[in-house]
Scaffold this active site. Sequence first.
Site: not given
Ligand code: 8X3
Length: 249
Positions: A10, A58, A150, A154, A180
């Site tokens: 990326g 990827v 999402y 993560k 982050p």
């Molecule tokens: C990005 C952080 O909180 O905007 O991974 O989803 S958030």
Amino acid sequence: MKNKIVLITGASSGIGWATAEAFADQGANLILCGRRKERLEKLSQKLATKTLLLTFDVRDRKAVFESLGHLPKEWKNVDILINNAGNAHGLDPVQTANLDDWDAMIDGNVKGLMYVTKAILPNMLKSKKGHIINLGSIAGKEVYPNGNVYCSSKYAVDAFTQGLRIDLNPDGIKVSAIHPGLVHTEFSEVRFKGDQNRADKVYERIEALKAKDVADAILYIALAPAKVNIADLVLLPTRQANAYISNRK
Ligand code: 8X3
């Protein structure tokens, strides 16, 4: 860091681009991976270091193993793998969310990161050294409204990182993750499919992190002494307390 081989996925935008700049400044040689060739070429022209450009997605398992399984001899021994590629697509409740968005997030953020890791590992195992740094997110530590898939992706990065650290413990390979919070990149523009107004609102009245702030922290993780592993780092703007609470003035 001088003459180390660092592979960044990326790399054609945002945190990946800034990370390439930060590691190039330290004299690392860079394998820059991304989907957009012109952007990688533009980045490489700016860097005063050796680069190898690899264009693939990827999510494409075959392309990942073809590109990374046949690295030129002088690039084979990757010292540091930075698994940065990943995106958010949509911010909708499960009931109305788009399945293609789900596939894109699970295939890229989770499976893509796993494929790249698996493709790079054999040579790290042979040389009994290496460092894998995964880009998680505050979304992998806390679930926020409409974050469902999402956040799942993560959380999976977090779990995979921990599992990998266990599995590679006998082999002398470091495994780290950085998570982050709010970073002002093209992230929200992609999440909201080009709706710039909606994207701008995310970063309104708050000093979000810049891609360079994250890149500097990744470099800090990479520069820790051999006996030290910064295993898990959450990086927030000072005005953000967690995924929900931000001090917007
Ligand atoms: C990005 C952080 O909180 O905007 O991974 O989803 S958030």
